[in-house]
Scaffold this motif. Structure first.
Motif, PDB file in Angstrom:
ATOM      1  N   TYR A  13       0.828  -1.214   0.000  1.00  0.00           N
ATOM      2  CA  TYR A  13       0.000   0.000   0.000  1.00  0.00           C
ATOM      3  C   TYR A  13       0.855   1.254   0.000  1.00  0.00           C
ATOM      4  O   TYR A  13       0.407   2.314  -0.394  1.00  0.00           O
ATOM      5  N   ASP A  31      -7.779   4.512   1.265  1.00  0.00           N
ATOM      6  CA  ASP A  31      -7.232   3.283   1.823  1.00  0.00           C
ATOM      7  C   ASP A  31      -7.115   3.421   3.345  1.00  0.00           C
ATOM      8  O   ASP A  31      -6.488   4.360   3.844  1.00  0.00           O
ATOM      9  N   HIS A  32      -7.731   2.485   4.071  1.00  0.00           N
ATOM     10  CA  HIS A  32      -7.746   2.601   5.527  1.00  0.00           C
ATOM     11  C   HIS A  32      -6.348   2.660   6.113  1.00  0.00           C
ATOM     12  O   HIS A  32      -6.130   3.292   7.139  1.00  0.00           O
ATOM     13  N   ASN A 100      -7.960   2.135  12.463  1.00  0.00           N
ATOM     14  CA  ASN A 100      -8.082   2.256  11.012  1.00  0.00           C
ATOM     15  C   ASN A 100      -7.170   1.280  10.305  1.00  0.00           C
ATOM     16  O   ASN A 100      -7.560   0.634   9.343  1.00  0.00           O
ATOM     17  N   LYS A 110     -11.247  -6.091   3.361  1.00  0.00           N
ATOM     18  CA  LYS A 110     -10.365  -5.329   2.483  1.00  0.00           C
ATOM     19  C   LYS A 110     -10.289  -3.861   2.869  1.00  0.00           C
ATOM     20  O   LYS A 110      -9.350  -3.172   2.539  1.00  0.00           O
ATOM     21  N   ASP A 111     -11.309  -3.375   3.492  1.00  0.00           N
ATOM     22  CA  ASP A 111     -11.299  -1.973   3.936  1.00  0.00           C
ATOM     23  C   ASP A 111     -12.414  -1.835   4.968  1.00  0.00           C
ATOM     24  O   ASP A 111     -13.076  -2.811   5.302  1.00  0.00           O
ATOM     25  N   PRO A 115     -15.293   3.709   3.124  1.00  0.00           N
ATOM     26  CA  PRO A 115     -13.955   4.301   2.980  1.00  0.00           C
ATOM     27  C   PRO A 115     -13.982   5.818   2.769  1.00  0.00           C
ATOM     28  O   PRO A 115     -13.122   6.528   3.290  1.00  0.00           O
ATOM     29  N   THR A 185     -18.559  -1.854  10.029  1.00  0.00           N
ATOM     30  CA  THR A 185     -17.525  -2.744   9.508  1.00  0.00           C
ATOM     31  C   THR A 185     -17.536  -4.076  10.249  1.00  0.00           C
ATOM     32  O   THR A 185     -17.494  -5.147   9.641  1.00  0.00           O
ATOM     33  N   GLU A 520      -5.130  -4.221  -0.994  1.00  0.00           N
ATOM     34  CA  GLU A 520      -6.380  -4.864  -0.587  1.00  0.00           C
ATOM     35  C   GLU A 520      -6.211  -5.827   0.583  1.00  0.00           C
ATOM     36  O   GLU A 520      -7.115  -6.607   0.870  1.00  0.00           O
ATOM     37  N   ASN A 521      -5.061  -5.793   1.208  1.00  0.00           N
ATOM     38  CA  ASN A 521      -4.757  -6.626   2.376  1.00  0.00           C
ATOM     39  C   ASN A 521      -4.662  -8.109   2.038  1.00  0.00           C
ATOM     40  O   ASN A 521      -3.643  -8.740   2.272  1.00  0.00           O
TER      41      ASN A 521
ATOM     42  N   ILE B   8     -12.923  -2.482  -5.280  1.00  0.00           N
ATOM     43  CA  ILE B   8     -13.083  -1.721  -4.032  1.00  0.00           C
ATOM     44  C   ILE B   8     -14.162  -0.661  -4.211  1.00  0.00           C
ATOM     45  O   ILE B   8     -15.051  -0.505  -3.388  1.00  0.00           O
TER      46      ILE B   8
END
Lengths: 536, 205
Positions: A13, A31-32, A100, A110-111, A115, A185, A520-521, B8
């Protein structure tokens, strides 16, 4: 194996190229993980400033009489120190930075759920910070009420209160937005197989915290709004001259601000619950008890606000009700301490920097918690109210609790966040100096408070001189420790060794992805079958 | 990489969006809750003054505004049904009616407030400075609470107006209307708060 593959196929990231370049790629990123770092950097700057203000106050107190500043400057220093530390760092701190960054990863998402709202809450945070801090530079001089803005002084003082109060009001929205985001979440985005009782404890702590953020912040929001209306439009709420009741202000303020203490401490407890099993190489003792006590703290924490007002004038019944409830809220905290210590029992402990922070946390948190019991008891409270004892207790619990957990968290997750390992020996030296300085700074203040030194005065009688010298020297030592710690962390970002995906042998999901994680983790959302701390 | 980016952005969870809206609505209720606490404490302390001051308010105007808001809540709810029946035109008409009713509410409020102000009843006025402590508090709360409520009406109107624009652009359709539902939820909240404000200020005398 799969981690190694991850590292090659997906850029991290940190390196990912999106629509924007340079600085914009950060401040407009949804992006977190980047948002977490944005909070981290903003807070690091604000924290350094506020810590130096604290140091300046301790230097002022090294001798009776005027040392380096006059009374009015001292008043504005403790106000600014309080506003910055509370509203800008400690309250948003752990959820905004580590929540976060790690909440989505730890629950296999993924987030976060929203977001864009997440990015918006950072922007609201920055705008609120600018409004609050502008009070220092424009208008009729910096505010001098302390961070609590007590009525009626906050309407009467000639200083520039409006921006400070408005800033705190705006920051509330940032907090609410983050809270809503995290709750949704956790409800909607847990990985398949991750039932509530398989969720790691840091997310659980964030869950309790988020509910407090959502349910308590609006009250302080409207209270601060009332101050704004009272100051600008002479609408009477709290000013006796306009028919209002100043005690009602205190009630409304603490209805939020006491639960806010649990906004500060719950995520800290969550961090400790992650660090301890990882380095003990052992399943956490009493997972369910920790979950239940988290929720119990969040719940009972709403009903204890009156213990800030034992000397303000309340009925006898109200006094002992608040006092007994205060004792009740200590029980779940004590359960957690017991669980952490029991986790260490017969464990093969790997002593590393984050673990040392967790141990120091246990010590200072217990000093802070037990001194809180002293203050929660009615008779001692009357004696100790508004003395240095309260300041010492507060710093042990808030700086000692949240602050230690924050640094513990940073040392624990640093390799994951940046893909680098910091210099461990410097980190330990920094911690040793910091911890020593911390205790030398705050322990004498318990004594000073017991012997009658009031808080929030730039001056004192000669009897208090000795302990004040010790305390001020402690402050210098503590700040030196902080400088070592922060320099080491900043420096290691460039020069540190490359970290592996799982340097501490952790078992939660964040250790299964690359360091630093990809945008996207997870390439594929994992299916969870095991308990989060599956060591045995 | 680009596929993932698209993924996303396209993440959609209507249930989650509605959960978020509900929680936000709780926070709004609590925001007003602080003012309701102040109202109840001061009413308890000054029962007679609150009684006298409340008689100054025009119950007829208040009732008309209550009816207006209730009808507007109905029209926004009907627009949500209309979009599910794929009737874009009816959806827009119903949303438009909601906006017009909201506007009518604000016009009424304008006349009500300006009437009070012309009688010298406004925060900081000479008349109020000579009035009793309780009356001062009553009118302070009246302006603060109905003012904050009016601000919510304006926010709600902007929200509904924005969703209308999305409907026109076909971005809100029969299978993707959660934002319309959320604007409806918000509008019901505004209505609900008024349902509490109306008796507290106009009816209980």
């Amino acid at each position: 194996m799969s981690e190694a593959v991850n590292q090659h196929t997906e850029v991290s990231y940190l390196e990912y190229k999106g629509r924007f370049k340079g600085l914009f790629a950060w401040i407009f990123s949804t992006d977190h993980k980047r948002i977490g770092l944005l909070y981290l950097y903003s807070m690091l700057v604000l924290f350094s400033v506020a810590a130096l203000l604290g140091l300046a106050m301790k230097i002022e107190l090294i001798a009776p009489g005027k040392t380096i500043m006059d009374a009015q400057t001292y008043n504005s220093f403790f106000t600014l120190h309080g506003i910055t530390m509370i509203f800008l760092i400690v309250v948003p701190g752990l959820p905004a930075v580590f929540g976060n960054f790690f909440l989505p990863i730890m629950i296999g998402a993924k987030d976060v759920a929203f977001p864009k709202l997440n990015l918006l809450s950072w922007w609201i945070y920055i705008i609120g910070a600018f409004i609050a801090l502008s009070a220092q530079f424009i208008g009729d001089g910096p505010p001098d009420t302390g961070w609590t803005f007590y009525a009626p002084y906050s309407f009467r003082t000639g200083t520039n209160m409006l921006p400070a109060v408005t800033g705190a009001f705006v920051l509330g929205f940032s907090s609410i937005a983050t809270g809503i985001n995290f709750i949704v979440t956790m409800h909607r985005m847990r990985a398949p197989g991750m039932t509530w009782m398989k969720m790691p404890l840091f997310p659980w702590a964030l869950y309790g915290t988020s509910w407090i953020q959502v349910l308590a912040t609006p009250i302080v929001g409207v209270t601060l709004l009332m101050i704004v209306l009272e100051r600008t439009m002479q609408i009477g709420f709290f000013d006796p001259a306009l028919g209002g009741d100043p005690i009602l202000y205190q009630h409304l303020f603490w209805i939020y601000s006491h639960p806010a203490v649990y906004i500060m401490i719950l995520p800290a407890m969550g961090v400790i619950s992650e660090i301890i099993p990882t380095f003990a190489r052992k399943t956490i003792f009493g997972y369910k008890a920790i979950v239940v006590s988290t929720l119990a703290i969040a719940f009972v924490g709403y009903f204890v606000w009156g213990h800030h007002m034992f000397t303000s004038g309340m009925s006898g019944t109200a006094l002992y009700t608040f006092s007994i409830l205060t004792f009740f809220v200590a029980i779940p905290s004590a359960i957690k301490i017991f669980n952490w210590v029991a986790t260490l029992h017969k464990a093969s402990i790997d002593i590393q920097t984050p673990f040392l922070w967790a141990l120091c946390f246990l010590f200072v948190f217990m000093v802070g918690g037990l001194s809180g019991m002293v203050l929660g008891a009615l008779s001692t409270n009357v004696h100790l109210h508004d003395t240095a004892f309260v300041v010492a207790h507060f710093h042990f619990i808030v700086f000692g609790g949240t602050g230690y957990a924050f640094f513990g968290a940073i040392h624990y997750w640093y390799p994951k966040m940046f893909g680098k390992m910091y210099d461990k020996s410097w980190a330990n030296i920094g911690l040793a100096i910091f911890f020593t300085g911390f205790n030398i700074l705050y322990l004498p203040m318990f004594y000073l408070g017991m012997t009658g030194m009031p808080r929030r005065y730039y001056d004192y009688v000669d009897e208090f001189h000795g302990p004040n010298i010790v305390s001020s020297l402690g402050a210098l030592l503590m700040i030196s420790g902080l400088i070592i710690i922060i320099t080491n962390l900043v420096r290691s970002g460039k020069h540190g060794e490359t970290a592996e995906a799982d340097p501490w042998k952790g078992k939660t999901l964040e250790w299964t992805v690359a360091s630093p994680p990809s945008l996207e983790n997870f390439e594929e959302i994992p299916t969870v079958t095991k308990h989060p701390y599956g060591y045995e | 990489m680009n596929d993932h980016q698209v993924h996303i952005d396209e993440h959609r969870d209507d249930e989650g969006a509605k959960t978020g809206m509900w929680i936000f609505i709780f926070t709004e209720l609590l925001l007003f809750g602080g003012l309701f606490i102040a109202y109840s404490v001061y009413r308890y302390l000054n029962p007679l003054a609150f009684h006298l001051a409340a008689e100054e308010l025009d119950t007829t105007l208040g009732t008309i505004n209550t009816v207006i808001l209730l009808v507007s809540s109905m029209t926004i709810a009907m627009s949500i049904s209309a979009i599910q029946y794929k009737n874009k035109k009816l959806t827009l008409i119903l949303m438009g009616v909601t906006l017009l009713l909201a506007l009518a509410f604000m016009v009424n409020k304008y006349f009500e407030w300006s009437g009070k102000i012309s009688h010298g009843i406004y925060p900081g006025s000479m008349t109020l400075q000579e009035a009793s402590r309780g009356e001062l508090l009553f009118f302070g709360l009246y302006y603060a609470m109905t003012g904050l409520h009016a601000l919510h009406i304006v926010i709600g109107m902007a929200f509904i107006g924005y969703v209308m624009y999305l409907v026109v652009k076909n971005e809100v359709q029969h299978d993707n209307f959660v934002i319309l539902e959320n604007s409806g939820l918000y509008w019901h909240l505004v209505d609900l708060i008024w349902i509490f404000l109306f008796p507290l200020f106009y009816l209980i005398t």
